[in-house]
Motif scaffolding. Structure first.
Motif, PDB file in Angstrom:
ATOM      1  N   PHE A  84     100.564  36.677  -4.153  1.00  0.00           N
ATOM      2  CA  PHE A  84      99.475  36.860  -5.073  1.00  0.00           C
ATOM      3  C   PHE A  84      98.342  36.518  -4.251  1.00  0.00           C
ATOM      4  CE2 PHE A  84     102.177  36.836  -9.006  1.00  0.00           C
ATOM      5  CZ  PHE A  84     101.556  37.989  -9.508  1.00  0.00           C
ATOM      6  N   THR A  85      98.369  35.159  -3.465  1.00  0.00           N
ATOM      7  CA  THR A  85      96.964  34.926  -2.672  1.00  0.00           C
ATOM      8  C   THR A  85      96.799  35.875  -1.720  1.00  0.00           C
ATOM      9  OG1 THR A  85      97.772  32.604  -2.886  1.00  0.00           O
ATOM     10  CG2 THR A  85      96.223  33.203  -1.113  1.00  0.00           C
ATOM     11  N   ASN A  86      97.796  36.478  -0.952  1.00  0.00           N
ATOM     12  CA  ASN A  86      97.878  37.916   0.091  1.00  0.00           C
ATOM     13  C   ASN A  86      97.014  38.848  -0.676  1.00  0.00           C
ATOM     14  OD1 ASN A  86      98.606  36.281   2.262  1.00  0.00           O
ATOM     15  ND2 ASN A  86     100.499  37.523   2.508  1.00  0.00           N
ATOM     16  N   LEU A  87      97.311  39.241  -2.089  1.00  0.00           N
ATOM     17  CA  LEU A  87      96.923  40.389  -2.610  1.00  0.00           C
ATOM     18  C   LEU A  87      95.487  40.261  -2.845  1.00  0.00           C
ATOM     19  CD1 LEU A  87      99.862  41.262  -4.920  1.00  0.00           C
ATOM     20  CD2 LEU A  87      99.423  42.206  -2.717  1.00  0.00           C
ATOM     21  N   LEU A  88      95.277  39.060  -3.397  1.00  0.00           N
ATOM     22  CA  LEU A  88      93.842  38.766  -3.735  1.00  0.00           C
ATOM     23  C   LEU A  88      92.815  38.882  -2.496  1.00  0.00           C
ATOM     24  CD1 LEU A  88      94.215  35.813  -5.905  1.00  0.00           C
ATOM     25  CD2 LEU A  88      93.428  38.309  -6.756  1.00  0.00           C
ATOM     26  N   ILE A  89      93.321  38.490  -1.394  1.00  0.00           N
ATOM     27  CA  ILE A  89      92.590  38.529  -0.149  1.00  0.00           C
ATOM     28  C   ILE A  89      92.592  39.932   0.254  1.00  0.00           C
ATOM     29  CG2 ILE A  89      92.573  38.019   2.434  1.00  0.00           C
ATOM     30  CD1 ILE A  89      93.882  35.395   1.461  1.00  0.00           C
ATOM     31  N   TRP A  90      93.615  41.078   0.183  1.00  0.00           N
ATOM     32  CA  TRP A  90      93.726  42.075   0.945  1.00  0.00           C
ATOM     33  C   TRP A  90      93.128  43.143   0.136  1.00  0.00           C
ATOM     34  CZ3 TRP A  90      94.296  43.790   5.529  1.00  0.00           C
ATOM     35  CH2 TRP A  90      94.905  42.928   6.653  1.00  0.00           C
ATOM     36  N   LEU A  91      92.945  42.900  -1.196  1.00  0.00           N
ATOM     37  CA  LEU A  91      92.533  43.864  -2.205  1.00  0.00           C
ATOM     38  C   LEU A  91      91.041  44.449  -1.970  1.00  0.00           C
ATOM     39  CD1 LEU A  91      94.326  43.466  -5.647  1.00  0.00           C
ATOM     40  CD2 LEU A  91      94.457  45.440  -3.983  1.00  0.00           C
ATOM     41  N   PRO A  92      90.134  43.209  -1.762  1.00  0.00           N
ATOM     42  CA  PRO A  92      88.831  43.393  -1.552  1.00  0.00           C
ATOM     43  C   PRO A  92      88.673  44.275  -0.083  1.00  0.00           C
ATOM     44  CG  PRO A  92      89.024  41.220  -2.142  1.00  0.00           C
ATOM     45  CD  PRO A  92      90.174  41.734  -2.081  1.00  0.00           C
ATOM     46  N   VAL A  93      89.144  43.985   1.009  1.00  0.00           N
ATOM     47  CA  VAL A  93      89.224  44.487   2.093  1.00  0.00           C
ATOM     48  C   VAL A  93      89.653  45.934   1.726  1.00  0.00           C
ATOM     49  CG1 VAL A  93      90.560  44.384   4.392  1.00  0.00           C
ATOM     50  CG2 VAL A  93      89.858  42.244   3.077  1.00  0.00           C
ATOM     51  N   LEU A  94      90.734  46.250   1.189  1.00  0.00           N
ATOM     52  CA  LEU A  94      91.140  47.705   0.841  1.00  0.00           C
ATOM     53  C   LEU A  94      90.020  48.254   0.308  1.00  0.00           C
ATOM     54  CD1 LEU A  94      95.066  46.950  -0.002  1.00  0.00           C
ATOM     55  CD2 LEU A  94      93.997  47.904   2.184  1.00  0.00           C
ATOM     56  N   LEU A  95      89.523  47.738  -0.479  1.00  0.00           N
ATOM     57  CA  LEU A  95      88.479  48.677  -1.541  1.00  0.00           C
ATOM     58  C   LEU A  95      87.278  48.482  -0.542  1.00  0.00           C
ATOM     59  CD1 LEU A  95      88.536  46.647  -4.742  1.00  0.00           C
ATOM     60  CD2 LEU A  95      89.213  48.890  -4.432  1.00  0.00           C
ATOM     61  N   PHE A  96      87.031  47.917   0.371  1.00  0.00           N
ATOM     62  CA  PHE A  96      85.911  47.996   1.307  1.00  0.00           C
ATOM     63  C   PHE A  96      86.092  49.193   2.107  1.00  0.00           C
ATOM     64  CE2 PHE A  96      83.926  47.196   5.444  1.00  0.00           C
ATOM     65  CZ  PHE A  96      82.628  47.173   5.245  1.00  0.00           C
ATOM     66  N   LEU A  97      87.284  49.152   2.762  1.00  0.00           N
ATOM     67  CA  LEU A  97      87.729  50.140   3.917  1.00  0.00           C
ATOM     68  C   LEU A  97      87.747  51.377   3.379  1.00  0.00           C
ATOM     69  CD1 LEU A  97      90.608  48.454   6.020  1.00  0.00           C
ATOM     70  CD2 LEU A  97      87.892  48.710   6.551  1.00  0.00           C
ATOM     71  N   GLY A  98      88.164  51.496   1.980  1.00  0.00           N
ATOM     72  CA  GLY A  98      88.315  52.717   1.261  1.00  0.00           C
ATOM     73  C   GLY A  98      87.120  53.291   1.037  1.00  0.00           C
ATOM     74  N   SER A  99      86.302  52.451   0.556  1.00  0.00           N
ATOM     75  CA  SER A  99      84.464  52.854   0.466  1.00  0.00           C
ATOM     76  C   SER A  99      84.051  53.592   1.529  1.00  0.00           C
ATOM     77  CB  SER A  99      83.812  51.910  -0.204  1.00  0.00           C
ATOM     78  OG  SER A  99      84.304  51.483  -1.350  1.00  0.00           O
ATOM     79  N   VAL A 100      84.162  52.840   2.589  1.00  0.00           N
ATOM     80  CA  VAL A 100      83.524  53.135   3.864  1.00  0.00           C
ATOM     81  C   VAL A 100      84.315  54.626   4.299  1.00  0.00           C
ATOM     82  CG1 VAL A 100      83.643  53.091   6.456  1.00  0.00           C
ATOM     83  CG2 VAL A 100      83.370  51.108   4.988  1.00  0.00           C
TER      84      VAL A 100
END
Length: 256
Positions: free
Chosen positions: A10-26
């Motif tokens: 769950f910690t990994n998911l919480l770290i990666w989700l914002p990154v994925l959302l940022f990369l997706g937006s870019v």
């Protein structure tokens, strides 16, 4: 170090989700700039390229559509692609080789094919699918990596291992094949749309034959956007090709 594998996942998911959302937006907002940097597209005006501009504009006027931006790649290959899904950000791009080697009616057919992609919002659909596949793969890898801390073999860890494995299979195998199936179907629809717009299936057929005969090849950078071109010559026919074979497309066109 977090010892509980479930908590670590769950910690990994919480770290990666914002990154994925940022990369997706870019990727979502800057995909045009990325594509243009790879292909070297130059925007053209009516004054600079009256023939190609008027060809696209006349098609749009006949259907009450706004004329998209027009771009040209100074390349001898015979190819074209469209990006965008609304009046503000849509583009139709042609290679110089296609403009110089196809007849006026054939160029009109290719332009109608690409305009249909814009009308059907195909670029948006494929972009969403690609981003979704990336999210699924990244989440699966995050879960699997988190379980390297699991030494107890508890049921929670086993369940997370199954979930992570399923996500990896879906992201690396199943969804990519779904993407290929969708891109192939959209090419058939765009061919049909070209015939609907121009009322001239013969020109679409002859254009495809000329493009096939030219034996185009894509650079390593261009292969990352192979699915966007009117024809992808870089892979053999079959499940791994993003496009239906020219033979199948012609057969479908001949049935109209």
């Amino acid at each position: 170090m977090v010892s509980d594998p479930i908590l670590h996942a769950f910690t990994n998911l919480l770290i990666w989700l914002p990154v994925l959302l940022f990369l997706g937006s870019v990727s979502f907002y800057y995909h045009k700039d990325f594509i243009f940097s790879i292909t070297g597209v130059n925007e053209v005006t009516r004054k600079e390229e009256p023939f190609i501009y008027n060809t696209v504009e006349n098609l749009c006027i006949s259907r009450g559509l706004k004329t998209p931006n027009i771009g040209i790649i100074e390349d001898n290959k015979l190819n074209a692609f469209a990006i965008g899904w609304n009046d503000k950000n849509s583009w139709i791009v042609f290679t110089r080789g296609l403009i110089e080697n196809l007849t006026k009616k054939e160029i009109q057919a290719v332009a109608a094919h690409e305009l249909t992609h814009i009308k059907n919002k195909d670029n948006l659909l494929i972009l969403i699918i690609i981003l979704f596949i990336g999210v699924i793969k990244t989440l699966g890898e995050a879960i699997i990596r988190s379980l390297r801390y699991n030494s107890s073999g508890n049921k929670g860890g086993i369940y997370f291992f199954i979930i992570g494995t399923v996500l990896l299979i879906v992201g690396h195998i199943i969804f990519p094949f779904v993407q290929l199936a969708i891109t192939k179907s959209r090419e058939f629809l765009a061919d049909a749309g070209a015939v609907e717009l121009t009322k001239d299936k013969d020109s679409m057929i002859s254009a495809l034959k000329k493009i096939q005969k030219e034996k185009n090849s894509l650079s390593l950078e261009e292969k990352s956007i192979y699915h966007m071109y009117i024809e992808n010559p870089s892979s053999k026919n079959g499940w791994t090709n993003s496009h239906p074979s020219i033979e199948d497309r012609i057969k479908a066109l001949e049935s109209y």
